[in-house]
Scaffold this motif. Structure first.
Motif, PDB file in Angstrom:
ATOM      1  N   MET A 106       0.857  -1.195   0.000  1.00  0.00           N
ATOM      2  CA  MET A 106       0.000   0.000   0.000  1.00  0.00           C
ATOM      3  C   MET A 106       0.886   1.236   0.000  1.00  0.00           C
ATOM      4  O   MET A 106       1.682   1.426   0.914  1.00  0.00           O
ATOM      5  CB  MET A 106      -0.881  -0.028   1.263  1.00  0.00           C
ATOM      6  N   SER A 107       0.775   2.047  -1.054  1.00  0.00           N
ATOM      7  CA  SER A 107       1.545   3.289  -1.082  1.00  0.00           C
ATOM      8  C   SER A 107       0.686   4.430  -0.562  1.00  0.00           C
ATOM      9  O   SER A 107      -0.544   4.346  -0.576  1.00  0.00           O
ATOM     10  CB  SER A 107       2.035   3.591  -2.503  1.00  0.00           C
ATOM     11  N   SER A 108       1.306   5.457  -0.070  1.00  0.00           N
ATOM     12  CA  SER A 108       0.621   6.643   0.467  1.00  0.00           C
ATOM     13  C   SER A 108      -0.351   6.256   1.581  1.00  0.00           C
ATOM     14  O   SER A 108      -1.526   6.595   1.549  1.00  0.00           O
ATOM     15  CB  SER A 108      -0.118   7.393  -0.640  1.00  0.00           C
ATOM     16  N   LYS A 109       0.153   5.563   2.585  1.00  0.00           N
ATOM     17  CA  LYS A 109      -0.692   5.058   3.679  1.00  0.00           C
ATOM     18  C   LYS A 109      -1.410   6.159   4.448  1.00  0.00           C
ATOM     19  O   LYS A 109      -2.459   5.927   5.029  1.00  0.00           O
ATOM     20  CB  LYS A 109       0.144   4.227   4.640  1.00  0.00           C
ATOM     21  N   LEU A 110      -0.847   7.344   4.477  1.00  0.00           N
ATOM     22  CA  LEU A 110      -1.452   8.440   5.238  1.00  0.00           C
ATOM     23  C   LEU A 110      -2.315   9.355   4.388  1.00  0.00           C
ATOM     24  O   LEU A 110      -2.850  10.339   4.885  1.00  0.00           O
ATOM     25  CB  LEU A 110      -0.354   9.257   5.936  1.00  0.00           C
ATOM     26  N   ASN A 111      -2.452   9.025   3.111  1.00  0.00           N
ATOM     27  CA  ASN A 111      -3.239   9.835   2.184  1.00  0.00           C
ATOM     28  C   ASN A 111      -4.536   9.086   1.871  1.00  0.00           C
ATOM     29  O   ASN A 111      -4.514   7.893   1.618  1.00  0.00           O
ATOM     30  CB  ASN A 111      -2.424  10.072   0.906  1.00  0.00           C
ATOM     31  N   SER A 112      -5.655   9.793   1.865  1.00  0.00           N
ATOM     32  CA  SER A 112      -6.939   9.123   1.600  1.00  0.00           C
ATOM     33  C   SER A 112      -7.022   8.580   0.173  1.00  0.00           C
ATOM     34  O   SER A 112      -7.870   7.747  -0.123  1.00  0.00           O
ATOM     35  CB  SER A 112      -8.100  10.073   1.878  1.00  0.00           C
ATOM     36  N   ASN A 113      -6.157   9.043  -0.712  1.00  0.00           N
ATOM     37  CA  ASN A 113      -6.057   8.499  -2.069  1.00  0.00           C
ATOM     38  C   ASN A 113      -4.735   7.749  -2.161  1.00  0.00           C
ATOM     39  O   ASN A 113      -3.676   8.362  -2.164  1.00  0.00           O
ATOM     40  CB  ASN A 113      -6.110   9.604  -3.122  1.00  0.00           C
ATOM     41  N   GLY A 114      -4.809   6.427  -2.198  1.00  0.00           N
ATOM     42  CA  GLY A 114      -3.602   5.622  -2.230  1.00  0.00           C
ATOM     43  C   GLY A 114      -3.622   4.638  -3.376  1.00  0.00           C
ATOM     44  O   GLY A 114      -4.519   4.657  -4.231  1.00  0.00           O
ATOM     45  N   GLN A 115      -2.639   3.764  -3.384  1.00  0.00           N
ATOM     46  CA  GLN A 115      -2.539   2.730  -4.402  1.00  0.00           C
ATOM     47  C   GLN A 115      -2.167   1.414  -3.748  1.00  0.00           C
ATOM     48  O   GLN A 115      -1.310   1.367  -2.862  1.00  0.00           O
ATOM     49  CB  GLN A 115      -1.477   3.070  -5.441  1.00  0.00           C
ATOM     50  N   ILE A 116      -2.842   0.355  -4.211  1.00  0.00           N
ATOM     51  CA  ILE A 116      -2.492  -1.002  -3.803  1.00  0.00           C
ATOM     52  C   ILE A 116      -1.688  -1.609  -4.954  1.00  0.00           C
ATOM     53  O   ILE A 116      -2.172  -1.679  -6.080  1.00  0.00           O
ATOM     54  CB  ILE A 116      -3.736  -1.865  -3.538  1.00  0.00           C
TER      55      ILE A 116
END
Length: 144
Positions: A106-116
């Protein structure tokens, strides 16, 4: 009476929520309050909220160059945490595959818009019943 209760409280080390203590301020003076009432000031019910966001892997089927072979590819899936009234998004706490086995990132764990991100055989990406999902953690607005 309040002084006796206070002494009992400090001596037995096992107070009950019905025990009373004296509280006070300049405006209202001294009052008697139960420990249960004081404890309720600090308790926050339903402080956390969880939402699972799922994406079908077939949304990235065009990335598979040879879906009939077992060759593996790395593919990312965009996820967005929905708005939840009364709560603030904090982080993504997990991601997983559904219908096939593969490691996820999971990228950008602290952002509500992320990528798996998934590295899996191409046929798993093109299968219309497979998906990836992530769990979003929210905290009650009063605590955020």
């Amino acid at each position: 009476m309040a002084d006796i209760k206070f002494m009992d409280l400090s001596e037995n080390g096992n107070p009950a929520t019905t025990d009373s203590v004296l509280i006070g301020n300049q405006q209202d003076g001294l009052k008697r309050a139960t420990l249960g009432t004081i404890g309720n000031m600090f308790s926050v019910h339903q402080a956390l909220h969880f939402e699972e966001v799922s994406v079908l892997t077939s949304t990235q089927a065009d990335k598979a160059t040879n879906p009939d072979q077992n060759t593996e590819i790395g593919v990312s899936f965009d996820v967005s945490a929905p708005s939840v009234p009364g709560y603030t998004f904090q982080c993504w706490i997990g991601s997983q595959t559904n219908g096939f086995i593969s490691a996820t990132y999971m990228s950008s764990k602290l952002n509500s818009n992320g990528q798996i991100w998934v590295y899996a055989p191409q046929w798993t990406i093109t299968n219309s019943s497979n998906s990836v999902s992530a769990t979003a953690l929210y905290i009650k607005n009063e605590l955020a």
